[in-house]
Write an enzyme that holds these catalytic residues in place. Structure first.
Site, PDB file in Angstrom:
ATOM      1  N   HIS A 140       0.926  -1.100   0.056  1.00 51.03           N
ATOM      2  CA  HIS A 140       0.067  -0.031   0.050  1.00 51.03           C
ATOM      3  C   HIS A 140       0.807   1.238   0.248  1.00 51.03           C
ATOM      4  CE1 HIS A 140       0.340  -0.634   4.451  1.00 51.03           C
ATOM      5  NE2 HIS A 140       0.726   0.844   4.368  1.00 51.03           N
TER       6      HIS A 140
ATOM      7  N   GLU B 223      -1.469  11.115 -10.789  1.00 53.19           N
ATOM      8  CA  GLU B 223      -1.449  11.164 -11.925  1.00 53.19           C
ATOM      9  C   GLU B 223      -2.040   9.943 -12.800  1.00 53.19           C
ATOM     10  OE1 GLU B 223       2.429  10.295 -15.373  1.00 53.19           O
ATOM     11  OE2 GLU B 223       2.474   9.565 -13.376  1.00 53.19           O
TER      12      GLU B 223
ATOM     13  N   GLU C  19      -3.838   3.399   1.722  1.00 43.12           N
ATOM     14  CA  GLU C  19      -3.965   3.747   2.954  1.00 43.12           C
ATOM     15  C   GLU C  19      -4.526   5.074   3.345  1.00 43.12           C
ATOM     16  OE1 GLU C  19      -1.909   3.591   7.522  1.00 43.12           O
ATOM     17  OE2 GLU C  19      -1.281   2.227   5.885  1.00 43.12           O
TER      18      GLU C  19
END
Length: 129
Positions: free
Chosen positions: A5, A122, A56
């Site tokens: 994550h 992005e 997260e």
């Protein structure tokens, strides 16, 4: 090994979860609170925590903003049709900080958006690189 994550600290957990779920189509996969240390974690993604990389969100109770510093860059999300995706995001009120187009010096088609805490995301046209 696998990348599990990426963590972002957020100032308003509900606002951030709404952005990532309602605007970017992620699902909240898990949430946990720690009353002793006064924080809440929310894990979001497009697939299960066990089989994909997820995001997260960390909310430290009572802190409503963070300085991103000079080291943070962005997270990236692949999309099937970047022009349509950006228009749909605009229609939902999302801030497009760089309109879709080829990356400078290359052919990969990208765009950038901002989340409610100002983090850059992005968008990359799948198959354009």
């Amino acid at each position: 090994m696998r990348l599990m994550h990426t963590m972002l600290r957020v100032g308003d957990l509900d606002r951030s979860i709404s952005f990532y779920t309602n605007i970017l189509g992620m699902k909240e996969l898990k949430r946990s609170e720690n009353e002793e240390y006064k924080y809440t974690l929310s894990f979001l993604g497009y697939d299960s925590i066990e089989s994909s990389t997820v995001l997260e969100l960390t909310y430290n109770w009572g802190i409503d903003s963070y300085d991103h510093g000079q080291a943070y860059g962005h997270i990236a999300i692949g999309v099937d049709d970047i022009y349509t995706t950006c228009q749909l995001l605009k229609d939902k009120g999302c801030v497009i900080s760089r309109e879709p187009g080829p990356v400078k010096g290359g052919t990969t088609v990208i765009a950038f958006i901002k989340d409610p805490d100002g983090y850059s995301i992005e968008l990359i046209q799948e198959g354009s690189n």
